[in-house]
Design an enzyme around this catalytic site. Structure first.
Site, PDB file in Angstrom:
ATOM      1  NE  ARG A  57       5.437  54.422 -77.500  1.00  0.00           N
ATOM      2  CZ  ARG A  57       6.037  55.543 -77.021  1.00  0.00           C
ATOM      3  NH1 ARG A  57       5.545  56.578 -77.776  1.00  0.00           N
ATOM      4  NH2 ARG A  57       6.713  55.606 -76.020  1.00  0.00           N
TER       5      ARG A  57
ATOM      6  CG  HIS B  88       7.356  47.144 -84.644  1.00  0.00           C
ATOM      7  ND1 HIS B  88       7.973  46.297 -84.052  1.00  0.00           N
ATOM      8  CD2 HIS B  88       6.947  48.294 -83.690  1.00  0.00           C
ATOM      9  CE1 HIS B  88       8.263  46.654 -82.638  1.00  0.00           C
ATOM     10  NE2 HIS B  88       7.655  47.738 -82.580  1.00  0.00           N
ATOM     11  CB  THR B  89       3.708  47.456 -90.864  1.00  0.00           C
ATOM     12  OG1 THR B  89       3.884  47.511 -92.247  1.00  0.00           O
ATOM     13  CG2 THR B  89       2.310  47.672 -90.477  1.00  0.00           C
TER      14      THR B  89
ATOM     15  CD1 TRP C 139      10.745  47.397 -87.267  1.00  0.00           C
ATOM     16  CD2 TRP C 139      10.110  49.707 -86.802  1.00  0.00           C
ATOM     17  NE1 TRP C 139      11.058  47.811 -85.956  1.00  0.00           N
ATOM     18  CE2 TRP C 139      10.573  48.931 -85.598  1.00  0.00           C
ATOM     19  CE3 TRP C 139       9.394  50.672 -86.504  1.00  0.00           C
ATOM     20  CZ2 TRP C 139      10.481  49.658 -84.418  1.00  0.00           C
ATOM     21  CZ3 TRP C 139       9.035  51.547 -85.445  1.00  0.00           C
ATOM     22  CH2 TRP C 139       9.787  50.702 -84.326  1.00  0.00           C
ATOM     23  CB  THR C 140       7.453  49.233 -93.499  1.00  0.00           C
ATOM     24  OG1 THR C 140       6.576  50.043 -93.004  1.00  0.00           O
ATOM     25  CG2 THR C 140       7.366  47.975 -92.753  1.00  0.00           C
TER      26      THR C 140
ATOM     27  CG  ASP D  24      11.851  44.688 -85.011  1.00  0.00           C
ATOM     28  OD1 ASP D  24      10.840  44.432 -84.425  1.00  0.00           O
ATOM     29  OD2 ASP D  24      12.448  45.712 -85.030  1.00  0.00           O
TER      30      ASP D  24
ATOM     31  CG  HIS E  41       2.998  51.653 -74.145  1.00  0.00           C
ATOM     32  ND1 HIS E  41       4.026  52.182 -73.880  1.00  0.00           N
ATOM     33  CD2 HIS E  41       3.204  50.935 -75.379  1.00  0.00           C
ATOM     34  CE1 HIS E  41       5.017  51.913 -74.805  1.00  0.00           C
ATOM     35  NE2 HIS E  41       4.418  51.288 -75.671  1.00  0.00           N
TER      36      HIS E  41
END
Length: 420
Positions: free
Chosen positions: A106, A239-240, A271-272, A300, A110
């Site tokens: 991230r 996002h995994t 998310w996972t 998503d 960013h």
């Protein structure tokens, strides 16, 4: 997208978590010195030793109040390749002990994700330029919690003064993907840092997790960066990794059965199921939406609702190799096209691939008749065949008279030997 909005909660060791919890009382202050050449001052804190105190080619001094101030040089030089390689090894060790893969991904995103292709001037155009180390940008809503990533990386930055922040952020992001089981990112380095907080981009360039029209919002943001629909979907697959924490973003559950025991600080919603493993589970889980303990944000869900996005999301859900290939290319593009490099073409810190050597003929390899000749060996045999005057459609020319002479000679030698 939560990993670009601050929705992702990232993993920290217990000591770091304690520091995070106490950060509101640590009285970290970043302010401008009365000197016109001073960029910022930092109040001394036992929880943040030397955060932001070091900058490439900077002069460090103390004010009468005991605060540290940095006097930045007009321009930062390119990073040192050997120090980058060493820093990468330190980052790998950091990942093994803190499980901070998501927050480092991230951080890199960013810093780069503020890029605006419609602005030609640097650093006004944003992008991967190290500006995220300044408080004014850290306070942007999308960057909530990223100070923790800086605290993790600052000891490495202190150790390797010949590495720019811009390169360090992108190095950490790519390394985290690879160490989590993801693809090798074709990165280049040599990014130049901005020199002061006045060169930070304005707030509002990063995506939101829950906009009124998710597909239009994603395109507005990523098209501005020069990315297309395939790259939007591929990057969404990161996002995994990670979790969303409602106290930071307003999204997600306080904890689930997948996050209540950590590692790192417990809580948040992932998310996972295996949220420290980089694979294509994100697309499978988003498509099925059968597990209430797994997070599905508006940005998503739209990947399987928008017809253009869906084409790639469906493909990635069934073919991880394709996802890895497209993700690696998109990640590198996001990290590279927005930066200013010195040298202008950048440089790699990976060893050059070994040149393929000509295949050596090994008789035993081809003597059984059960193994197919390699293409290289077929070409070698063909070249030698044609060199003698033959072609695949025409046998070699035969000299019958020469053959008869050879036979007669051999018979004469045998007769002589047998007679004696």
């Amino acid at each position: 997208m939560a990993s670009l909005t601050g929705a992702t909660s990232h993993l920290l060791p217990s000591a770091t978590i304690a520091a995070t919890s106490a950060s509101t009382t640590a009285r970290l202050a970043i302010s401008f010195s009365s000197s016109s050449s001073s960029l910022k001052c930092i109040r001394s804190s036992p929880l943040l030793p030397h955060i932001f105190l070091y900058q490439k080619r900077s002069l460090i001094g103390t004010t009468s109040s005991g605060r540290f101030s940095t006097f930045a040089s007009p321009k930062c030089a390119a990073s040192d390749p050997d120090q980058l390689k060493s820093a990468r090894e330190d980052i790998k060790e950091l990942l093994k002990t803190t499980f901070c893969h998501p927050i480092l991904v991230r951080l890199g995103w960013h810093d780069a994700g503020t890029y605006n292709k419609n602005i030609e001037d640097w650093p006004q155009r944003g992008g991967a330029n190290g500006s995220l180390r300044f408080e004014v940008e850290l306070k942007h809503g999308a960057n909530a919690g990223l100070v923790n990533a800086l605290k993790l990386l600052q000891p490495i930055k202190d150790k390797y003064a010949g590495v720019t922040y811009a390169d360090l952020f992108q190095l950490a992001s790519a390394t985290a993907i690879e160490e989590a089981g993801g693809p090798k990112i074709p990165m280049k380095y040599g990014r130049i840092d901005v020199s002061g907080p006045d060169e930070c981009p304005e707030e509002g360039r990063l995506p939101d997790a829950g906009p009124p029209n998710p597909s239009s919002h994603l395109r507005d943001v990523f098209y501005r960066m020069g990315l297309n629909d395939k790259e939007i979907v591929a990057l969404s697959g990161a996002h995994t990794l990670g979790r969303s924490r409602p106290e930071r973003s307003g999204w997600g559950k306080p904890e689930t059965r997948y996050t209540k025991d950590g590692p790192g600080s417990p809580g948040g919603q992932s998310w996972t199921v295996q949220w420290l493993k980089f694979d294509n589970s994100y697309f499978k889980d988003i498509k099925e939406q059968r597990d209430e303990d797994l997070l599905v944000l508006p940005t998503d869900a739209v990947l399987f609702e928008d017809s253009s996005f869906k084409e790639y999301a469906e493909k990635y859900a069934v073919n991880q190799d394709v996802f890895f290939k497209d993700y690696a290319e998109a990640h590198a593009k996001l990290s590279n096209l927005c930066a200013k490099f010195d040298p202008p073409e950048g440089f790699s810190i990976d060893n050059n691939p070994t040149q393929v050597q000509p295949e050596k003929f090994v008789a035993a390899k081809y003597s059984t008749g059960k193994r197919e000749l390699s293409d290289a060996m077929k070409q070698k045999i063909r070249a030698e065949y044609e060199g003698l005057g033959g072609t695949p459609d025409k046998p070699l020319p035969t000299n019958y008279f020469l053959n008869i002479i050879i036979v007669i000679g051999v018979l004469a030698i045998l007769t002589y030997l047998l007679g004696n």
